[in-house]
Design a protein around this motif. Structure first.
Motif, PDB file in Angstrom:
ATOM      1  N   PRO A 181       0.826  -1.213   0.000  1.00 28.59           N
ATOM      2  CA  PRO A 181       0.000   0.000   0.000  1.00 28.59           C
ATOM      3  C   PRO A 181       0.853   1.254   0.000  1.00 28.59           C
ATOM      4  N   PRO A 182       0.278   2.395  -0.392  1.00 27.85           N
ATOM      5  CA  PRO A 182       1.026   3.657  -0.344  1.00 27.85           C
ATOM      6  C   PRO A 182       1.582   3.910   1.057  1.00 27.85           C
ATOM      7  N   VAL A 183       2.821   4.365   1.129  1.00 26.59           N
ATOM      8  CA  VAL A 183       3.479   4.548   2.418  1.00 26.59           C
ATOM      9  C   VAL A 183       2.720   5.534   3.296  1.00 26.59           C
ATOM     10  N   TRP A 184       2.141   6.577   2.693  1.00 23.10           N
ATOM     11  CA  TRP A 184       1.422   7.560   3.500  1.00 23.10           C
ATOM     12  C   TRP A 184       0.188   6.934   4.152  1.00 23.10           C
TER      13      TRP A 184
END
Length: 304
Positions: A181-184
């Motif tokens: 998933p996106p790190v943010w």
């Protein structure tokens, strides 16, 4: 046919070189020795499977060296540390933990870059320990002067041990992730989990909502790991759960050794509640996000 096989050979060697570059000097030496021994073993059949199984176990043990050493000291102190010693038991544990960490860095079993995230684990864990002991979630013995608000400083090293394991297992097994998933998004989830460890004492406990969110965020993520010749795949949620189980087992050994105690253990030791498995699994999300600061998640080579 020959050019294809040759290019495949070069690609495989390139991967091995990149894999070794992320190891410490000591690990590259041990990996080289291990590979020279295993190169003479069968490449197929039960013997090959046994070799891969042994390699997996040895690498896991090597990744756990900091936590294993700290747990061994905790048990040894319980069994043999003199009750009338001038140095308090908790202070001895703190100094022993510092010594283990110094040895890890001095012998290049950990890099200075990795030490940054391990120190961050220590800080994050100590802040939680101070709060949790204040609200009575668990308690430590009152001996010693190396403490913050009643929390012995060795407690932060137990969180650092988790960090040490994760950064080491990442490079020892050359971990890669499919559909990470996106790190943010993971950072927001980790922040919410960490906040809930504090706020659930005063408002509604969101842990099951956070568990559901974790399943949604990481449900499609698959982890690839290299053993020796074999590369395996595992859903990352399964990996989180397995690590949580092993931390829970270590926690039982530590509480049996008197390192700390939960309220239901005051009248005599008993198994740590299985509910702690959920807490440890959620803590793994925080841990993984911290490790991505040092090792950003990478896709498998065939997906790049």
């Amino acid at each position: 046919m020959f050019p294809t096989r040759l290019s495949s050979l070069f690609l495989d060697q390139f991967r091995i070189l990149g894999y070794n570059a992320r190891m410490t000097d000591a690990e590259r030496y041990l990996e080289g020795r291990w590979r020279r021994i295993l190169a003479r073993t069968p490449t197929r059949g039960p013997s090959s499977w046994l070799v891969e199984f042994l390699a997996f176990g040895l690498k896991q043990a090597w990744a756990c060296v900091f936590g294993g050493a700290l747990l061994a000291v905790i048990v040894a102190v319980r069994l043999w540390y003199p009750s009338d010693a001038a140095l308090a038991r908790n202070d001895f544990l703190t100094l022993a933990a510092v010594a283990i960490q110094v040895v890890m860095v001095a012998t290049r079993l950990e890099t200075w870059r990795e030490l940054r995230v391990i120190v961050l684990f220590h800080v994050v864990g100590t802040v939680m320990e101070v709060f949790k002991t204040d609200v009575g979630s668990w308690a430590y013995g009152a001996d010693g002067v190396l403490r913050i608000a009643g929390v012995p400083l060795f407690s932060g090293f137990m969180y650092a041990a988790v960090g040490s394991y994760l950064v080491r297992v990442y490079r020892l097994f050359d971990l890669r992730f499919t559909r990470y998933p996106p790190v943010w998004v993971t950072a927001v989830l980790a922040g919410a989990i960490y906040l809930n460890f504090f706020t659930h004492h005063y408002v509604w406990d969101l842990r099951w909502i956070l568990v559901a969110a974790t399943i949604v965020v990481f449900g499609r993520t698959v982890m690839s790991f290299r053993v020796f010749r074999w590369t395996g795949r595992m859903p990352v949620l399964v990996a989180f759960a397995l690590v949580a189980v092993f931390i829970w087992l270590a926690e039982n050994i530590a509480t049996l050794s008197g390192a700390w105690s939960y309220p239901d253990q005051e009248g005599g030791w008993q198994l740590v509640s299985a509910a702690k498995l959920v807490s440890w699994a959620l803590l793994m999300i925080i841990s993984v996000v911290l490790v991505t600061w040092v090792y950003p998640p990478r896709a498998p080579d065939d997906a790049e």
